[in-house]
Enzyme design. Structure first.
Site, short mmCIF file in Angstrom:
data_model
loop_
_atom_site.label_atom_id
_atom_site.label_comp_id
_atom_site.label_asym_id
_atom_site.label_seq_id
_atom_site.Cartn_x
_atom_site.Cartn_y
_atom_site.Cartn_z
N ASP A 290 -8.38 5.90 4.26
CA ASP A 290 -7.80 4.57 5.61
C ASP A 290 -9.96 4.91 5.85
O ASP A 290 -9.50 3.36 7.11
CB ASP A 290 -7.40 4.99 5.97
CG ASP A 290 -6.30 4.38 5.21
OD1 ASP A 290 -5.60 3.57 3.85
OD2 ASP A 290 -5.02 4.98 6.12
N HIS B 100 1.36 4.24 6.77
CA HIS B 100 0.23 5.15 5.22
C HIS B 100 0.65 6.27 5.75
O HIS B 100 0.94 7.29 7.07
CB HIS B 100 -1.23 4.75 5.62
CG HIS B 100 -1.46 3.62 4.82
ND1 HIS B 100 -2.99 3.45 4.75
CD2 HIS B 100 -0.54 2.54 4.35
CE1 HIS B 100 -2.70 2.18 3.95
NE2 HIS B 100 -1.99 1.95 4.08
N SER C 233 0.95 -0.94 -0.32
CA SER C 233 0.11 0.08 0.35
C SER C 233 0.84 1.31 0.33
O SER C 233 0.04 2.28 -0.52
CB SER C 233 -1.00 0.02 1.31
OG SER C 233 0.06 0.12 2.09
#
Length: 180
Positions: free
Chosen positions: A123, A96, A57
């Site tokens: 998210d 992230h 990701s």
């Protein structure tokens, strides 16, 4: 006397000293590892100073298997920071990028929205049910450096536990079979 008596008689004092020495060596290795980890936690201010990237990701910036070094201090979280956070009800931390930060006036509270660089949406779908933002308590740390591909051993041991047991067994045999 029997079997037990013969076994005890054959166990010489030098063998006992060697067994105790090996047990102490093993204990020192485990204790040293724990002390290093606790020291890293103290100096970085993070409950987990080192994490492994487990998914794609965050590509192309971080790839699966990269090890990230984290630091947590009092500086405010800003848009663009790469953070590692926990979500309520999930055991595995997530790496992230912060894409939005809302600061609430005098209270000092901050709401944070994250997104993986390789993901098309934020998210919010990953957060706990009904949660739309992360708060400061969800953040474990900020990424301050990384080592590429070094974390693959951790991923392999997680995905194939037999390898973990073989490695631990081999290390244990190595320590127990050493003569010094």
């Amino acid at each position: 006397m029997g079997f037990i008596g013969q076994t005890l008689d054959s166990f010489k004092p030098t063998q006992l000293r060697q067994a105790l020495s090996q047990a102490i060596s093993l204990g020192m290795i485990v204790t040293s590892a724990l002390m290093i980890w606790k020291g890293l936690m103290y100096f970085t201010g993070s409950e987990s100073p080192v994490v492994v990237v487990l998914s794609e990701s965050m590509e192309p910036g971080f790839k699966r298997g990269d090890i990230l070094f984290l630091h947590m201090n009092k500086d405010p979280i800003r848009t663009g920071d790469i953070v590692v956070f926990n979500i309520d009800g999930r055991d595995i931390p997530i790496v992230h990028r912060v894409i939005e930060v809302h600061e609430h006036g005098g209270t000092g509270e901050v709401e944070i929205l994250t997104k993986g660089d390789n993901n098309s949406v934020d998210d919010r779908a990953m957060y706990a049910h009904g949660q739309r933002w992360l708060q400061q308590q969800h953040i474990i740390g900020r990424a301050i450096g990384y080592l590429p591909n070094v974390g693959y051993l951790t991923i392999i041991m997680t995905e194939k536990p037999i390898i973990k047991y073989i490695l631990i067994g081999a290390l244990g045999l190595f320590v127990l079979s050493s003569t010094e």
